[in-house]
Design a protein around this motif. Sequence first.
Motif, mmCIF file in Angstrom:
data_model
loop_
_atom_site.group_PDB
_atom_site.id
_atom_site.type_symbol
_atom_site.label_atom_id
_atom_site.label_comp_id
_atom_site.label_asym_id
_atom_site.label_seq_id
_atom_site.Cartn_x
_atom_site.Cartn_y
_atom_site.Cartn_z
ATOM 1 N N PRO A 1 -42.413 -19.744 -2.734
ATOM 2 C CA PRO A 1 -41.713 -20.150 -1.505
ATOM 3 C C PRO A 1 -40.462 -20.985 -1.787
ATOM 4 O O PRO A 1 -39.385 -20.680 -1.292
ATOM 5 C CB PRO A 1 -42.771 -20.961 -0.751
ATOM 6 N N TYR A 2 -40.619 -22.067 -2.579
ATOM 7 C CA TYR A 2 -39.460 -22.917 -2.872
ATOM 8 C C TYR A 2 -39.294 -23.043 -4.385
ATOM 9 O O TYR A 2 -40.181 -23.571 -5.059
ATOM 10 C CB TYR A 2 -39.647 -24.318 -2.281
ATOM 11 N N ALA A 3 -38.162 -22.579 -4.900
ATOM 12 C CA ALA A 3 -37.890 -22.774 -6.328
ATOM 13 C C ALA A 3 -37.709 -24.264 -6.567
ATOM 14 O O ALA A 3 -37.135 -24.971 -5.737
ATOM 15 C CB ALA A 3 -36.624 -22.024 -6.727
ATOM 16 N N LEU A 4 -38.246 -24.755 -7.683
ATOM 17 C CA LEU A 4 -38.110 -26.175 -7.983
ATOM 18 C C LEU A 4 -38.043 -26.361 -9.497
ATOM 19 O O LEU A 4 -38.894 -25.862 -10.227
ATOM 20 C CB LEU A 4 -39.317 -26.945 -7.424
ATOM 21 N N GLY A 5 -37.025 -27.064 -9.943
ATOM 22 C CA GLY A 5 -36.892 -27.359 -11.373
ATOM 23 C C GLY A 5 -37.642 -28.626 -11.706
ATOM 24 O O GLY A 5 -37.054 -29.669 -11.978
ATOM 25 N N GLY A 6 -38.971 -28.544 -11.690
ATOM 26 C CA GLY A 6 -39.813 -29.740 -11.795
ATOM 27 C C GLY A 6 -39.720 -30.480 -13.111
ATOM 28 O O GLY A 6 -40.178 -31.611 -13.220
ATOM 29 N N ALA A 7 -39.122 -29.856 -14.141
ATOM 30 C CA ALA A 7 -38.979 -30.572 -15.407
ATOM 31 C C ALA A 7 -37.867 -31.604 -15.310
ATOM 32 O O ALA A 7 -37.737 -32.475 -16.158
ATOM 33 C CB ALA A 7 -38.686 -29.590 -16.537
ATOM 34 N N TYR B 1 -33.567 -26.926 -14.009
ATOM 35 C CA TYR B 1 -32.405 -26.501 -13.240
ATOM 36 C C TYR B 1 -31.215 -26.249 -14.161
ATOM 37 O O TYR B 1 -30.520 -25.255 -14.041
ATOM 38 C CB TYR B 1 -32.022 -27.561 -12.201
ATOM 39 N N THR B 2 -30.997 -27.161 -15.115
ATOM 40 C CA THR B 2 -29.758 -27.112 -15.889
ATOM 41 C C THR B 2 -29.652 -25.896 -16.805
ATOM 42 O O THR B 2 -28.561 -25.582 -17.242
ATOM 43 C CB THR B 2 -29.575 -28.384 -16.724
ATOM 44 N N ASN B 3 -30.750 -25.226 -17.122
ATOM 45 C CA ASN B 3 -30.609 -23.995 -17.902
ATOM 46 C C ASN B 3 -30.625 -22.785 -16.971
ATOM 47 O O ASN B 3 -30.814 -21.665 -17.407
ATOM 48 C CB ASN B 3 -31.697 -23.889 -18.970
ATOM 49 N N ASP B 4 -30.436 -23.049 -15.672
ATOM 50 C CA ASP B 4 -30.340 -22.007 -14.655
ATOM 51 C C ASP B 4 -31.630 -21.260 -14.388
ATOM 52 O O ASP B 4 -31.604 -20.193 -13.782
ATOM 53 C CB ASP B 4 -29.223 -21.004 -15.003
ATOM 54 N N ALA B 5 -32.765 -21.812 -14.804
ATOM 55 C CA ALA B 5 -34.032 -21.128 -14.540
ATOM 56 C C ALA B 5 -34.317 -21.096 -13.038
ATOM 57 O O ALA B 5 -34.563 -20.023 -12.476
ATOM 58 C CB ALA B 5 -35.169 -21.803 -15.298
ATOM 59 N N ALA B 6 -34.275 -22.265 -12.387
ATOM 60 C CA ALA B 6 -34.588 -22.309 -10.952
ATOM 61 C C ALA B 6 -33.583 -21.479 -10.136
ATOM 62 O O ALA B 6 -33.991 -20.685 -9.278
ATOM 63 C CB ALA B 6 -34.658 -23.752 -10.468
ATOM 64 N N PRO B 7 -32.269 -21.603 -10.383
ATOM 65 C CA PRO B 7 -31.326 -20.764 -9.640
ATOM 66 C C PRO B 7 -31.566 -19.269 -9.860
ATOM 67 O O PRO B 7 -31.417 -18.474 -8.927
ATOM 68 C CB PRO B 7 -29.962 -21.167 -10.208
ATOM 69 N N THR B 8 -31.955 -18.893 -11.082
ATOM 70 C CA THR B 8 -32.191 -17.474 -11.353
ATOM 71 C C THR B 8 -33.407 -16.967 -10.589
ATOM 72 O O THR B 8 -33.421 -15.832 -10.106
ATOM 73 C CB THR B 8 -32.374 -17.241 -12.866
ATOM 74 N N LEU B 9 -34.436 -17.814 -10.465
ATOM 75 C CA LEU B 9 -35.612 -17.414 -9.687
ATOM 76 C C LEU B 9 -35.205 -17.035 -8.266
ATOM 77 O O LEU B 9 -35.675 -16.045 -7.711
ATOM 78 C CB LEU B 9 -36.648 -18.546 -9.647
ATOM 79 N N LEU B 10 -34.306 -17.817 -7.689
ATOM 80 C CA LEU B 10 -33.850 -17.540 -6.325
ATOM 81 C C LEU B 10 -33.002 -16.267 -6.301
ATOM 82 O O LEU B 10 -33.213 -15.382 -5.476
ATOM 83 C CB LEU B 10 -33.043 -18.725 -5.787
ATOM 84 N N ALA B 11 -32.076 -16.180 -7.230
ATOM 85 C CA ALA B 11 -31.152 -15.048 -7.230
ATOM 86 C C ALA B 11 -31.879 -13.726 -7.460
ATOM 87 O O ALA B 11 -31.513 -12.698 -6.898
ATOM 88 C CB ALA B 11 -30.074 -15.251 -8.290
ATOM 89 N N LYS B 12 -32.934 -13.758 -8.283
ATOM 90 C CA LYS B 12 -33.654 -12.524 -8.596
ATOM 91 C C LYS B 12 -34.729 -12.214 -7.562
ATOM 92 O O LYS B 12 -35.511 -11.280 -7.741
ATOM 93 C CB LYS B 12 -34.323 -12.631 -9.979
ATOM 94 N N GLY B 13 -34.834 -13.047 -6.537
ATOM 95 C CA GLY B 13 -35.816 -12.781 -5.501
ATOM 96 C C GLY B 13 -37.240 -13.143 -5.877
ATOM 97 O O GLY B 13 -38.180 -12.788 -5.189
#
Lengths: 297, 444
Positions: B197-203, B266-278
């Motif tokens: 539901p919500y991407a989160l860069g918890g690290a 977030y900073t290695n773009d993992a969380a943004p990629t999760l959103l972008a890739k659906g």
Amino acid sequence: MAGTAHAAGRPRLVWALPGLLFFGLFAVAPMALVAGLSFTDWEGLGSPTWSGGDNWSRLWHSGTMRQAVGLSLLLTALTWLVQTPAALLLGVWAAGRQRNRALLSAVFFLPLLASSVALALLWKSLLDPNFGMLADLGDWLGFESGEVLGTGRGAFGAVVFVAAWQFIPFHTLLYQAGARQIPRSLYDAAAIDGAGRVRQFFSITLPQLRNTVVTSTVLMVVGALTFFDTVLILTQGGPGTDTTILPYLMYETGFQSYEMGYGSAIAVSLVLAATAVSVLVVRLTGFSSMRSTREGM
Amino acid sequence: MRSTPARRTLPRRSFVAGTAALFGTPLAAACGSDGSDRAGGGGGTLDVWVYEDPSTVVQEEAVKRFNKSSDIKAKLTRVPGDGYENKLRTSMGTGNAPDIFFNWGGGSIQDFVRKDMVLDLTPYLREDSRFKDAFIPSILEAGTVDRKYYGVPMRSVQPVLLFYNKDVFREAGAEPPRSWNDMLDLVDTFKKRDVIPYALGGAEPWTDQMWLEYLLDRYGGHEIFYKVQNGDMSAWGHPAVLKAAQAVEDLVRRGAFGKKYKSVQYTNDAAPTLLAKGRAAMHLMGSWEYANQKAQQPDFAKDGLGWVRFPDLPGGRGDPANVVGNPTNYWSVNAKVADGEQGGKREAAAVEFVKLAAEKEYSRALIDNGDVPPTAHARSLLSEHDNPAYARFQYDLVDKAPYFTVSWNQALPAKQGTPMLTAIEKLFNGQIGPEKFVATLKGL
């Protein structure tokens, strides 16, 4: 005759001067400054203000500090337990004359050539729960939903593993050199007496490598107590504070919270602990007496 | 690193480069600048420090414009992003300190202010109403320490928004959330479809922090954190803090962040990629996320990325129009600029320089760069933005906000901010419960 030899050949204190000056300037002086800072309150701006033993009593009562000490000791113990057997066996193997030995040894040494930062970044990508190899292998390896770095044990295990992966080659090198020094005649004699490979290893190789084991142990212990860069990149002390070992706590306190005084107190305790432990290891093993392992040879 | 790591909330262009910069930090800090033009030395130049990123071009232009007309020339030093705070801190109070420096307002300069190292700009803003009225009030306010103005807004506004993936919503037949209940219902909707539901860069706990900031603001109003920011740690004891922490616990239990958010970054773009890739449906993030997605996943940024504001909470006392995030970045002036023979002249020149940020030309340069200026006159310029709809949405949100809460870790001095982030991380990880969380914060 003896007098002239002494005058000409034996080094006097002056000879040690460059080394002593270097050590004094870059090791002793900074340590003395840090020890002084540990009695002050300083946020990195202006001048430090004297705070007496405040930092030290805070250190003594801090739960985070206690956890960090525990984690550092655990890391040291695990490092030794994981790395020593592996490095010892690999080193003794690498000292032999088998086929492919040179090639395989070269491959084993590769991690030693890469920088810690590069290795930590590599492993961090591999351990990414969504896009790394763990996304596929995690469940199979027994980590729920493939998340290693998100659990306390997983993250700590990852630190131990990456450290081992990186430093076993170095200790292998030590053991290889040590094993090469063992005279062939010992093995020949043992073979005549009917000793097999295993017997030879425990009765000749291991006792002959005693001093190497001590050297390697001291390096491992001090290295583990001051281990830092991999933690900074791989886990940032997390999840929560589950991998916040002493050096990382020192860094976080000094350079993220800007509590230089308190950070210095942590640093001083680290110096004391590492020195004490290495002195202890050297004393207990009789390494300082430098007895030969080859008496009668 | 975690940044440093952790205090800066701007995205890094590349994770590897970022980390390299992190390790360059001690060296850069130790070297300082070349020291040829010392602060307050009565020399003919003003040393201006700026955080280096793609927006730096706007400041370069400003320096050029300033130097055309001024006797005292400005010299721009671009400091690599990750080392900026450490370098600034090491230099302040030494001869190598900058005369004018970029900062995040609030907690990032509070220590300097307390040591009388920063020039109080209140008189200049008072006497020149054109200067003061040029900025959106809530943004100018956010640059104050102890109710005095020390910062002049000079970069894009960066409110935190709820981004969503339009395709994922379309496939699920869902609408973007307009209330807290919607937000909770959507958790179940997407869990059923095996989408996070919500991407989160918890690290990286500064991303966790955004949830708490909004929850607390909506439940209890902005005054609670305002008190904390001004040194009253007992304000963490307000019941709304506990309520916000319980809401976080509830979200985690419902699986709102998926199963493996704890080691996502977030900073290695993992969380943004999760959103972008659906693979995730929504992502609470600062408004720079649009630029980030545009750089990493241009097609998604163009067609698939949607955004809404954080909704109201049932029974909440806070104004739902409030926003949290990074109001903007600020110019501050080193108090030492006024020292020495030429002091008066240099101070006047420094003030003239920071006033450039109030001009239309400067706002236009920001817009050309894809930024949303913090100025009051920027509204008429927004049609020139490369994504006018997004720019207007952001601008209206900020302009109409009665109050703009600065990201907690940037509003607080590092001494409290760092352990606070650790506590937040532990709350999200389930390592401590809401009560323990509140107790930890009160003890900061």
